[in-house]
Design an enzyme around this catalytic site. Sequence first.
Site, PDB file in Angstrom:
ATOM      1  N   ARG A 183       0.819  -1.216   0.000  1.00  0.00           N
ATOM      2  CA  ARG A 183       0.000   0.000   0.000  1.00  0.00           C
ATOM      3  C   ARG A 183       0.850   1.261   0.000  1.00  0.00           C
ATOM      4  NH1 ARG A 183      -4.081  -2.752   4.299  1.00  0.00           N
ATOM      5  NH2 ARG A 183      -2.122  -3.019   5.385  1.00  0.00           N
ATOM      6  N   LYS A 217       2.670 -18.319   7.727  1.00  0.00           N
ATOM      7  CA  LYS A 217       2.000 -18.539   8.994  1.00  0.00           C
ATOM      8  C   LYS A 217       1.839 -17.190   9.697  1.00  0.00           C
ATOM      9  CE  LYS A 217       4.297 -19.879  12.647  1.00  0.00           C
ATOM     10  NZ  LYS A 217       4.740 -18.658  13.347  1.00  0.00           N
ATOM     11  N   ASP A 269       6.274 -23.000   6.436  1.00  0.00           N
ATOM     12  CA  ASP A 269       6.783 -22.974   7.804  1.00  0.00           C
ATOM     13  C   ASP A 269       8.303 -23.039   7.668  1.00  0.00           C
ATOM     14  OD1 ASP A 269       7.731 -23.490  10.353  1.00  0.00           O
ATOM     15  OD2 ASP A 269       6.047 -24.757  10.911  1.00  0.00           O
ATOM     16  N   HIS A 270       8.981 -21.929   7.938  1.00  0.00           N
ATOM     17  CA  HIS A 270      10.407 -21.853   7.605  1.00  0.00           C
ATOM     18  C   HIS A 270      11.244 -22.863   8.383  1.00  0.00           C
ATOM     19  CE1 HIS A 270      10.505 -19.254  11.226  1.00  0.00           C
ATOM     20  NE2 HIS A 270      11.752 -19.637  11.324  1.00  0.00           N
ATOM     21  N   ASP A 303       1.749 -19.326  18.145  1.00  0.00           N
ATOM     22  CA  ASP A 303       2.877 -18.933  17.307  1.00  0.00           C
ATOM     23  C   ASP A 303       3.848 -20.075  17.060  1.00  0.00           C
ATOM     24  OD1 ASP A 303       4.542 -17.096  15.887  1.00  0.00           O
ATOM     25  OD2 ASP A 303       5.801 -16.890  17.660  1.00  0.00           O
ATOM     26  N   HIS A 361       5.566 -24.808  14.294  1.00  0.00           N
ATOM     27  CA  HIS A 361       6.923 -25.359  14.306  1.00  0.00           C
ATOM     28  C   HIS A 361       7.055 -26.636  15.128  1.00  0.00           C
ATOM     29  CE1 HIS A 361       7.761 -21.596  12.499  1.00  0.00           C
ATOM     30  NE2 HIS A 361       8.024 -20.899  13.579  1.00  0.00           N
ATOM     31  N   LYS A 384      10.102 -17.731  25.065  1.00  0.00           N
ATOM     32  CA  LYS A 384      10.929 -16.547  24.834  1.00  0.00           C
ATOM     33  C   LYS A 384      11.649 -16.157  26.121  1.00  0.00           C
ATOM     34  CE  LYS A 384       8.557 -14.465  20.911  1.00  0.00           C
ATOM     35  NZ  LYS A 384       9.780 -14.517  20.087  1.00  0.00           N
TER      36      LYS A 384
END
Length: 512
Positions: free
Chosen positions: A66, A173, A202-203, A260, A265, A365
């Site tokens: 955009r 994702k 999914d890397h 997440d 993963h 995390k």
Amino acid sequence: MNARTVDVPESLQADAYYCEVPNEPCVIVLFGASGDLTQRKLLPALFDLAWHACLAPRFRLLGYARTHMSDDDFRSKAEVSLKKADNGKHEEKLREFVGQLQYFSGDYDDPESFKRLAQRLEEMDRDGQLGGNRLFYLATPPDVYPHIIRNLGASGLAKPKGENSWTRIIIEKPFGHDLQSARELNETVLGVFEESQVYRIDHYLGKQTVQNLLVFRLGNGIFEPLWNRNYIDHVQITAAEPLGVEARAAFYESAGALRDMVQSHVLQLTSLVAMEPPAMFDARGVRNEKIKVLQSIRPFTEETVFKWVVRGQYGPGTINGKPVPGYRQEKGVRPDSATDTFVALKLLVDNWRWSGVPFYLRTGKRLAKPQTEVAIRFKEAPHMVFRGENARPNELVLNIQPQEGISLSFGAKAPGGQLQIRPVRMDFEYSQSFGTPSRDAYATLINDCIRGDATLFDRADSVEAAWELVDPIIKTWASAPPPPFPNYPSGSAGPRAADDLIGSDGREWRPL
């Protein structure tokens, strides 16, 4: 006719990632081209493919967003990102790559913008002789996916241009935020595209060690016979990182670690560890076996959620000797947020191979260090011949990051006159053994998509099966107050309740 039209240095031809034959020419349309993912990951991955001669000399890349920019503005922004990622090692090739980039400004929910996009792609196809091949990459916020997909369909861009051309779409994702939204998104996608055109990325699956997991199991005769309940005591899968939410607070507040990481993963790794050998190593065979694992995992009930699932949120602490804030002190996070930044859970796979073998998963995390690994703990020897010696069970660890490799631990006699058993390890490091750094996961997966290989991508039924497992946890958590947050300090191994989870079975987590 020789397909290669560029000279390639001899040093590059010896590179493990050098493509003997480049992919077919195509135009790659990056939706969300002004965003962080494109600049930080996708453009460097595409440049990696160009440098290794995997992209056709006539490829084109069109950024769509955009934000109002000219082609030159987009090229300048891309050049800054690429120089930072490349460290100035390939300046001439980088300038050539950047010269292939073009930009298109449009709204995602505006049909007129997509009509203009169709005209632009026709021009690019004609000028570059691209054969009508098109790859659309959705690197936008998930809430605009349906708008883009519907407009691609309405403008005729979802269908291959001709009999010998192809059209494919990569969708980032998260694919939905619960089972219902995933089903709705699949319905939208498959109302416009054929399943064979859709690549849900999914890397994690692009990492070399994840792929090596299958080669290790299925390409070596000594391991697969041991890969079952008769020899394996339990499996641990860890995906830990010391980073906080960084600039992703807005996304993370609506997602958390369960959505997440676990739904994508961590369950992907679980299915690769536990799957049966496919009849053929192709997309259909591998994906059929992966979904069988997801469908065999014992569903969670409200009782087992409270018993087998732990959630946590990090508080202030220290990482690498530096003080860091707690989650609730991060910019963009509510001061009373109940979002989970850590999840540990126990799974049981109810089939003949894995009956009675628990899988312990954890992700979080602001943990002590970056560590993503799969650890296979084997059972103790049935009879301990060396009395008085505490020989540890054998352990096979597949290190996914930061150092990709595999290690196997076993007992050996220590030097000296007395018989003493000490644990030792045999280590394989990917970079040391093959003399080349591992390729970026995005480069691997984009290359696979251009080649039409969907083995490492998710299928609609697999996405829904993963959400079906996670959904009861989401609903149970929504109906009950969270534990007192924060419940683990930054720089630790997670909440004490996670240790109690595995400890109640007489086991313990591998150290972080």
